[in-house]
Structure formats: C-alpha cells, structure tokens
Design an enzyme around this catalytic site. Structure first.
Site, PDB file in Angstrom:
ATOM      1  N   ASP A 133     -33.416  24.428   0.636  1.00 19.89           N
ATOM      2  CA  ASP A 133     -34.285  25.347  -0.110  1.00 19.89           C
ATOM      3  C   ASP A 133     -33.937  25.440  -1.598  1.00 19.89           C
ATOM      4  OD1 ASP A 133     -35.268  25.859   2.422  1.00 19.89           O
ATOM      5  OD2 ASP A 133     -34.117  27.705   2.676  1.00 19.89           O
ATOM      6  N   ARG A 168     -61.694  14.360   2.297  1.00 20.95           N
ATOM      7  CA  ARG A 168     -61.330  15.693   2.792  1.00 20.95           C
ATOM      8  C   ARG A 168     -60.396  16.399   1.816  1.00 20.95           C
ATOM      9  NH1 ARG A 168     -59.863  13.675   8.888  1.00 20.95           N
ATOM     10  NH2 ARG A 168     -61.847  14.231   9.854  1.00 20.95           N
ATOM     11  N   ARG A 177     -38.049  28.712   2.547  1.00 23.17           N
ATOM     12  CA  ARG A 177     -37.729  30.135   2.715  1.00 23.17           C
ATOM     13  C   ARG A 177     -38.443  30.924   1.614  1.00 23.17           C
ATOM     14  NH1 ARG A 177     -34.921  31.704   7.312  1.00 23.17           N
ATOM     15  NH2 ARG A 177     -33.208  30.301   6.896  1.00 23.17           N
ATOM     16  N   ARG A 271     -58.084  19.781   6.298  1.00 24.83           N
ATOM     17  CA  ARG A 271     -57.083  19.594   7.358  1.00 24.83           C
ATOM     18  C   ARG A 271     -55.723  20.030   6.825  1.00 24.83           C
ATOM     19  NH1 ARG A 271     -61.093  18.748   9.938  1.00 24.83           N
ATOM     20  NH2 ARG A 271     -61.606  16.917  11.213  1.00 24.83           N
TER      21      ARG A 271
HETATM   22  O1  F6P Z   1     -33.098  27.500   5.109  1.00 24.19           O
HETATM   23  C1  F6P Z   1     -33.493  26.253   5.525  1.00 24.19           C
HETATM   24  C2  F6P Z   1     -34.739  26.326   6.359  1.00 24.19           C
HETATM   25  O2  F6P Z   1     -35.077  25.003   6.717  1.00 24.19           O
HETATM   26  C3  F6P Z   1     -35.926  27.043   5.711  1.00 24.19           C
HETATM   27  O3  F6P Z   1     -36.577  26.252   4.760  1.00 24.19           O
HETATM   28  C4  F6P Z   1     -36.758  27.395   6.932  1.00 24.19           C
HETATM   29  O4  F6P Z   1     -37.533  28.557   6.712  1.00 24.19           O
HETATM   30  C5  F6P Z   1     -35.707  27.674   7.973  1.00 24.19           C
HETATM   31  O5  F6P Z   1     -34.511  27.042   7.560  1.00 24.19           O
HETATM   32  C6  F6P Z   1     -36.067  27.190   9.358  1.00 24.19           C
HETATM   33  O6  F6P Z   1     -35.031  27.551  10.224  1.00 24.19           O
HETATM   34  P1  F6P Z   1     -34.897  27.102  11.754  1.00 24.19           P
HETATM   35  O7  F6P Z   1     -34.137  25.821  11.776  1.00 24.19           O
HETATM   36  O8  F6P Z   1     -34.135  28.204  12.376  1.00 24.19           O
HETATM   37  O9  F6P Z   1     -36.278  26.916  12.296  1.00 24.19           O
END
Ligand code: F6P
Length: 347
Positions: A133, A168, A177, A271
């Site tokens: 992130d 499309r 996140r 889509r």
């Molecule tokens: O923090 C890394 C991340 O991949 C985020 O981008 C995402 O929201 C989250 O973790 C997904 O987490 P999980 O692996 O618990 O689905």
C-alpha cells in the site's frame, strides 16, 4: 572445531499481509548477519504465531539461496497479534528459550505497532516496514509497492486491449487500503482516463463526464478505482465484508458499483475487474529486490549496533534508522498536488 556455538543469534519473522520482496529481506538479513556481523539467523514460522508457539527454523546461508526473486514469504505469515494472542512475557520467554539476542520483525502498520509496544516492554526488536500500500509515514517507499504497481499496470494494459476491441468502458479496482498510491501510479502508467482515490472524492457525474469525453475521442475509457474510494457525498468507503483481525474494515467491491452506475449514467457498456490479491503475488521487481535486500541488511546492522526499538527506512536513496514511533500514527496518503498532477490527464 566449527564456531557455530559461538555465533550470536537473531530471530526474524514476517507478519501481516504478504508482499513481493519479503524473501529478499530475509536473504539480506541472513547473508549480512553471517558475513558482516557474526549472527546466526533463526526464522519464526507464520509471524508472531511462530514466536508464541516455538515454531522456529534455523536459517543457514543455504536456506536463502535464490530467494531474492521469489514472491511471498518462505517463512509464512499470519495476522496473529502477539499482544492480543500472547503477551510481552511470552515473546521474551520465546526469545530466551532460543538463545536469541533480539528479533527482526518485518511487517506493516499492525506488526510495527505491536513491535513498538513490545519494545516499550523491554523486548529487543528492530522493525522492517512492508506493505504494497506504500502508506507508512516514516519511509519514502515500502518494498512490494513497485511490484504491485507493475502487476496492476500490466493488468490494465490488458483491460485496455479488450476494452478497445469491444468499445467498452473498463473499470479496474485496485488495493491500497486507505491510500490511493497503487491507483495513482498504476493508473498514470496505464494512461487511465480517471483515477479515483480516497484522498480526493469526486462525484459519479464527474467520472461519467471523463468517461464520455474519452469515448467521444474514440477511446475505450479506463477508470481506475482504489478500493477505499468513496464517491462525493458517501460517508465511508464500501466495505460490506466486516472487519479484519486488527479491527479494520475489509475493503472491496466499489468497482462493481461503479460498473453499474457508470453504465447507467453514460449509456456505455461497462465491465469491472477486481485485481485483488494478484497484486500481492508473484516475483518482486528489480527495484523491490534491491530495496528489500538493503533493508534486511540494514536491520541486522541496527541489531548489531544495539539500536533496538528502531525501524529501518528509505530516505531518498539512503537506508536510515528511525524510532518505531515514527512509523506509526502517520498514514502516508497521496498529497493533493500529486492528484492534481495526474488529473491533468483525465477525460
Ligand atoms: O495492506 C495490504 C492489503 O493487501 C490491502 O491493500 C488490502 O486491503 C488488504 O491487505 C487485504 O487483506 P487480506 O489479505 O486480509 O484480504
């Protein structure tokens, strides 16, 4: 006589969501540990779970051979929280039982927060920041981010060719996140006609306008949405899947909503694709391999120097050591000036 008995010992673990480059950190730590500092590294399996359950493996040089290019983490990871599922005493005891001088904890916000709390309670720990992130305050870039952006960009290039063939509008939902870094970088790299990030809400009517304008020029519009994007007027990001183990909303699903609403507003066949965990898997880019290796090496150097309670971090092109408290509290989001720079290319 071999000198194994006289080597100092250091533990290492990877915790939280995985990301490309974790194996390169472990390799950097093992090699620099052995070659420069006289450390033998021991790896805990599945993050803090391994610490609490004494699930530990020796990490000789041979165990990290060829590891810098391998995705994921060969030690495994989990979202076990050492404070909720264990205690500082349990961690201390585990380190003592394995004869460890201290611990290198590779993780994101949750892991580093736990590391800080443990350090405050006298556990010797050095942190290495990790997340695709790129949202950690005390480091310029986190390893894993570049790989995620590369994967997302390649996926969008593919969405564009199918979108063009069918005339499309294509919507790509990416991770991140509460930060829009992956959307911003991958969207810019792929030439998206709109990039939607949580830091800068816009109305659906505005998005529809960008889509229609790109379509009017004969383009197949590409809209990139960060998972936490909420259209102007919505109080919170779309998160119908409850909370994760750290009590944070599990984001995802905005792409599908955008597909329906943009089709309705523009009349264009639309889509959506959720890139999801594909962004976290696979081999790290060369940039991430180098950054991760340097961070692993620096973490062991910090331990050897007795700089416990710190985190290694990228500042410009240098790896520096900062207090763990610096890593926390400050979410690094996309500044408005970076959004406006990208917005020149929308529509
Ligand atoms: O923090 C890394 C991340 O991949 C985020 O981008 C995402 O929201 C989250 O973790 C997904 O987490 P999980 O692996 O618990 O689905």
């Amino acid at each position: 006589m071999n000198n194994q008995g006289s080597l100092k010992k250091l533990g290492i673990l990877t915790s939280g969501g995985d990301c490309p480059g974790l194996n390169a950190v472990i390799r950097g730590a093992v090699l620099a540990g052995e070659v420069v500092h006289g450390y033998e590294l021991l790896g805990f399996r599945d993050g803090w779970r391994g610490v609490l359950e004494q699930d530990v493996v020796p990490l000789p040089r041979l165990s990290v051979r060829g590891m810098s290019r391998r995705g994921g983490t060969f030690l495994g990871t989990s979202r076990t929280n050492p404070l909720r599922d264990g205690s500082p005493d349990a961690v201390r005891e585990s380190l003592a039982r394995n004869g460890l001088e201290g611990l290198v904890a590779v993780g994101g916000e949750g892991t580093l927060a736990a590391a800080k709390e443990l350090s405050d309670q006298g556990v010797k720990v050095v942190g290495v920041p990790k997340t695709i992130d790129n949202d950690l305050g005390a480091t310029d870039y986190t390893f894993g981010f570049d790989s995620a952006v590369q994967t997302a960009t390649e996926a969008m290039d593919r969405l564009r060719t199918t979108g063009e063939s069918h005339h499309r509008c294509m919507v790509a939902e990416v991770m991140g996140r509460n930060a829009g870094w992956i959307a911003l970088h991958a969207g810019m790299a792929a030439g998206a006609h709109a990039i939607l990030i949580p830091e800068h809400p816009v109305s659906l009517e505005q998005v529809a306008e960008w889509v229609v304008s790109a379509h009017a020029r004969g383009r197949a519009p590409l809209v990139v949405a960060a998972e936490a994007f909420a259209p102007l007027g919505e109080a919170a990001p779309y998160a119908p899947r409850g909370l994760d183990t750290f009590g944070r909303p599990r984001l995802g699903g905005i792409g599908k909503l955008l597909e329906e609403q943009l089709q309705e507003l523009t009349g264009l066949e639309t889509r959506s694709t959720v890139l999801g965990h594909i962004q976290r898997g696979g081999e790290p880019t060369a940039y991430d391999r180098v950054l991760a290796t340097r961070l692993g090496m620096a973490a062991v150097a910090a331990a050897a120097a007795g700089s416990w309670g710190t985190m290694v971090s990228l500042r410009g092109t240098d790896i520096v050591t900062v207090g763990l408290e610096e890593a926390l509290g400050l979410l690094k989001t996309v500044p408005e000036v970076r959004y406006q720079e990208a917005a020149v290319l929308f529509g």
